[in-house]
Design an enzyme around this catalytic site. Structure first.
Site, PDB file in Angstrom:
ATOM      1  N   GLY A 177       6.522   9.165  10.211  1.00 30.78           N
ATOM      2  CA  GLY A 177       5.786   8.873   8.982  1.00 30.78           C
ATOM      3  C   GLY A 177       4.275   8.991   9.140  1.00 30.78           C
ATOM      4  O   GLY A 177       3.580   9.524   8.273  1.00 30.78           O
ATOM      5  N   GLU A 236      16.348   3.082  17.590  1.00 27.91           N
ATOM      6  CA  GLU A 236      15.667   4.326  17.984  1.00 27.91           C
ATOM      7  C   GLU A 236      15.473   4.395  19.493  1.00 27.91           C
ATOM      8  O   GLU A 236      15.194   3.353  20.098  1.00 27.91           O
ATOM      9  CB  GLU A 236      14.297   4.390  17.284  1.00 27.91           C
ATOM     10  CG  GLU A 236      14.457   4.511  15.781  1.00 27.91           C
ATOM     11  CD  GLU A 236      13.114   4.446  15.044  1.00 27.91           C
ATOM     12  OE1 GLU A 236      12.056   4.510  15.699  1.00 27.91           O
ATOM     13  OE2 GLU A 236      13.149   4.338  13.823  1.00 27.91           O
ATOM     14  N   ARG A 292       0.824  -1.229   0.000  1.00 26.67           N
ATOM     15  CA  ARG A 292       0.000   0.000   0.000  1.00 26.67           C
ATOM     16  C   ARG A 292       0.850   1.268   0.000  1.00 26.67           C
ATOM     17  O   ARG A 292       0.615   2.192  -0.779  1.00 26.67           O
ATOM     18  CB  ARG A 292      -0.884   0.031   1.252  1.00 26.67           C
ATOM     19  CG  ARG A 292      -1.885  -1.091   1.361  1.00 26.67           C
ATOM     20  CD  ARG A 292      -2.617  -0.928   2.695  1.00 26.67           C
ATOM     21  NE  ARG A 292      -3.387  -2.095   3.041  1.00 26.67           N
ATOM     22  CZ  ARG A 292      -2.890  -3.165   3.666  1.00 26.67           C
ATOM     23  NH1 ARG A 292      -1.608  -3.221   4.001  1.00 26.67           N
ATOM     24  NH2 ARG A 292      -3.668  -4.190   3.945  1.00 26.67           N
ATOM     25  N   ILE A 293       1.849   1.309   0.914  1.00 23.60           N
ATOM     26  CA  ILE A 293       2.614   2.561   1.062  1.00 23.60           C
ATOM     27  C   ILE A 293       3.536   2.767  -0.137  1.00 23.60           C
ATOM     28  O   ILE A 293       3.670   3.884  -0.647  1.00 23.60           O
ATOM     29  CB  ILE A 293       3.389   2.571   2.403  1.00 23.60           C
ATOM     30  CG1 ILE A 293       2.408   2.448   3.578  1.00 23.60           C
ATOM     31  CG2 ILE A 293       4.208   3.859   2.530  1.00 23.60           C
ATOM     32  CD1 ILE A 293       3.069   2.292   4.946  1.00 23.60           C
ATOM     33  N   ALA A 345      10.710   3.044   6.266  1.00 23.33           N
ATOM     34  CA  ALA A 345      10.198   1.706   6.604  1.00 23.33           C
ATOM     35  C   ALA A 345      10.670   1.296   8.001  1.00 23.33           C
ATOM     36  O   ALA A 345       9.981   1.561   8.999  1.00 23.33           O
ATOM     37  CB  ALA A 345      10.640   0.719   5.536  1.00 23.33           C
ATOM     38  N   ARG A 346      11.830   0.684   8.090  1.00 24.00           N
ATOM     39  CA  ARG A 346      12.429   0.326   9.370  1.00 24.00           C
ATOM     40  C   ARG A 346      13.946   0.478   9.238  1.00 24.00           C
ATOM     41  O   ARG A 346      14.516   0.141   8.201  1.00 24.00           O
ATOM     42  CB  ARG A 346      12.101  -1.129   9.759  1.00 24.00           C
ATOM     43  CG  ARG A 346      10.683  -1.363  10.236  1.00 24.00           C
ATOM     44  CD  ARG A 346      10.423  -0.683  11.599  1.00 24.00           C
ATOM     45  NE  ARG A 346       9.072  -0.920  12.086  1.00 24.00           N
ATOM     46  CZ  ARG A 346       8.048  -0.073  11.955  1.00 24.00           C
ATOM     47  NH1 ARG A 346       8.209   1.070  11.311  1.00 24.00           N
ATOM     48  NH2 ARG A 346       6.864  -0.362  12.470  1.00 24.00           N
ATOM     49  N   SER A 380       9.616  -6.042  -6.063  1.00 23.23           N
ATOM     50  CA  SER A 380       8.892  -6.762  -5.014  1.00 23.23           C
ATOM     51  C   SER A 380       9.021  -8.236  -5.369  1.00 23.23           C
ATOM     52  O   SER A 380       9.550  -8.560  -6.435  1.00 23.23           O
ATOM     53  CB  SER A 380       7.417  -6.346  -4.985  1.00 23.23           C
ATOM     54  OG  SER A 380       6.839  -6.585  -6.250  1.00 23.23           O
ATOM     55  N   ARG A 381       8.562  -9.102  -4.449  1.00 25.66           N
ATOM     56  CA  ARG A 381       8.779 -10.536  -4.701  1.00 25.66           C
ATOM     57  C   ARG A 381       8.239 -10.959  -6.064  1.00 25.66           C
ATOM     58  O   ARG A 381       8.822 -11.733  -6.763  1.00 25.66           O
ATOM     59  CB  ARG A 381       8.131 -11.373  -3.587  1.00 25.66           C
ATOM     60  CG  ARG A 381       9.200 -11.901  -2.642  1.00 25.66           C
ATOM     61  CD  ARG A 381       8.595 -12.582  -1.480  1.00 25.66           C
ATOM     62  NE  ARG A 381       7.923 -11.609  -0.619  1.00 25.66           N
ATOM     63  CZ  ARG A 381       7.465 -11.854   0.577  1.00 25.66           C
ATOM     64  NH1 ARG A 381       7.564 -13.057   1.078  1.00 25.66           N
ATOM     65  NH2 ARG A 381       6.877 -10.938   1.304  1.00 25.66           N
ATOM     66  N   HIS A 427      11.219   9.381  13.185  1.00 24.64           N
ATOM     67  CA  HIS A 427      10.159   8.377  12.988  1.00 24.64           C
ATOM     68  C   HIS A 427       8.768   9.026  13.067  1.00 24.64           C
ATOM     69  O   HIS A 427       8.009   8.788  14.005  1.00 24.64           O
ATOM     70  CB  HIS A 427      10.292   7.229  14.004  1.00 24.64           C
ATOM     71  CG  HIS A 427       9.532   5.998  13.583  1.00 24.64           C
ATOM     72  ND1 HIS A 427       9.915   4.717  13.941  1.00 24.64           N
ATOM     73  CD2 HIS A 427       8.414   5.832  12.821  1.00 24.64           C
ATOM     74  CE1 HIS A 427       9.072   3.841  13.413  1.00 24.64           C
ATOM     75  NE2 HIS A 427       8.151   4.505  12.745  1.00 24.64           N
TER      76      HIS A 427
HETATM   77  C1  DGY Z   1       3.944   1.871  11.898  1.00 20.78           C
HETATM   78  O1  DGY Z   1       2.719   1.980  11.960  1.00 20.78           O
HETATM   79  O2  DGY Z   1       4.483   0.802  11.699  1.00 20.78           O
HETATM   80  C2  DGY Z   1       4.765   3.103  12.086  1.00 20.78           C
HETATM   81  O3  DGY Z   1       6.104   2.897  11.863  1.00 20.78           O
HETATM   82  C3  DGY Z   1       4.556   3.695  13.469  1.00 20.78           C
HETATM   83  O4  DGY Z   1       3.611   4.692  13.296  1.00 20.78           O
END
Ligand code: DGY
Length: 321
Positions: free
Chosen positions: A290, A270, A158-159, A240-241, A179-180, A288
């Site tokens: 987003g 973090e 989605r994002i 993302a992470r 993507s995969r 962080h």
């Molecule tokens: C999530 O929803 O995974 C974000 O990183 C935190 O808002």
């Protein structure tokens, strides 16, 4: 009938806290301080549901508490790499998240980072605030135009798709994605996305934006070797992470000019940010944020409460994982 006992591990927007309090015996966290693992483990014995956030580590040890009362973790957020899903499954604890509602906000932040780093906005702002701006100059603070450039999206959920859409329609960028497997033809038509194997896409894109979950499968997906594949003029965006990027390798790549810049909203430990990023002008660092809009944070709370409501009504939560 006694009302289910629910723990919020952090402060939520008031409107959703009120909604929760109307239906549940809820314990709030007005100080908004992260709870220690010991407190979380104790809460397992006391509550029917816990609503964690990205900063709570719901480890196998927390989940495996003998005699635990918790039956559902209704996560406030979409990413669940901080929850040991396998341990929850073994112990029969349901887990839900809050997809969809934060898609646009996160994509907006990816675009924010792209524009900030491409147009050296952080650097410019630092100059102004520090009184170092000496006036307009035809060769000063020259950035890169994004219009017409190629965006490479890693992860086309989605994002990733929303980011592609905004970049395509807002900035006229061409879209590649990795993507995969390739997305459905109608998704490709609508986003303009063309599938590429990851390494090919890294070599072609002017901006690479990461939209994949954290966790073991994606740990350091972007490492020194992958950074080497990118163009020396390319920008890397991570909303993302933090764990998806080898931060030491990224710092080295930014210093060596292997890539031109990075925009980062997430970090592997973090709220610690690697010291090596702090004196670099070619990286934008955000805390962080987003999903941090009023509308989104309320919608995330509502979605988490919808999951609790369904669960305690004996129905499957809409976002059961
Ligand atoms: C999530 O929803 O995974 C974000 O990183 C935190 O808002």
């Amino acid at each position: 009938m006694t009302r289910p006992k629910v723990l919020l591990t952090r402060k939520w927007p008031q409107a959703v806290e009120r909604r929760l309090a109307a239906a549940y015996d809820v314990v709030l966290n007005p100080d908004d301080q992260p709870l220690s693992p010991a407190v979380l483990a104790e809460a397992m014995m006391e509550f029917d549901a816990i609503c964690p956030t990205v900063v709570d580590s719901i480890t196998a040890d927390v989940v495996a508490r003998e005699g635990a009362r918790v039956k559902i973790f209704a996560n406030y957020g979409v990413g669940v790499n901080h929850i040991d899903l396998e341990a929850c499954r073994r112990h029969g604890i349901a887990v839900s998240n809050t997809p969809d509602v934060l898609t646009d906000a996160t994509a907006e932040l990816a675009l924010t980072l792209m524009l900030m780093i491409a147009r050296r906005a952080g650097e410019g702002e630092r100059q102004v605030r520090a009184g170092r701006w000496v006036g307009w100059g035809a060769t000063r603070l020259l950035g890169t135009t994004l219009v017409g450039k190629t965006l490479g999206v890693v992860g086309f959920g989605r994002i990733g798709q929303a980011t592609a859409r905004m970049a395509r329609h807002g900035l006229g960028m061409s879209i590649l994605y990795s993507s995969r497997r390739p997305a459905a033809p109608e998704v490709e038509a609508e986003t303009g996305g063309r599938w590429r194997p990851l390494d090919d896409m890294l070599a072609e894109a002017d901006v690479v934006s990461l939209h994949i979950p954290g966790g073991a499968d994606t740990h350091h997906l972007i490492d020194a070797a992958r950074l080497q594949k990118m163009k020396p003029t390319a920008l890397l965006i991570n909303t993302a992470r933090g764990s998806v990027v080898d931060e030491a390798a990224l710092e080295a790549a930014l210093r060596a000019g292997t890539i031109a810049g990075a925009g980062l909203d997430v970090f592997s430990a973090e709220p610690e940010v690697p010291d090596g990023f702090l004196d670099l002008e070619n990286v934008v660092l955000l805390p962080h944020m987003g999903s941090a809009t009023t509308e989104t944070r309320e919608a995330m709370g509502d979605r988490a409460v919808d999951n609790l409501d369904a669960f305690f009504a004996g129905k499957p939560p809409p976002d059961l994982l």
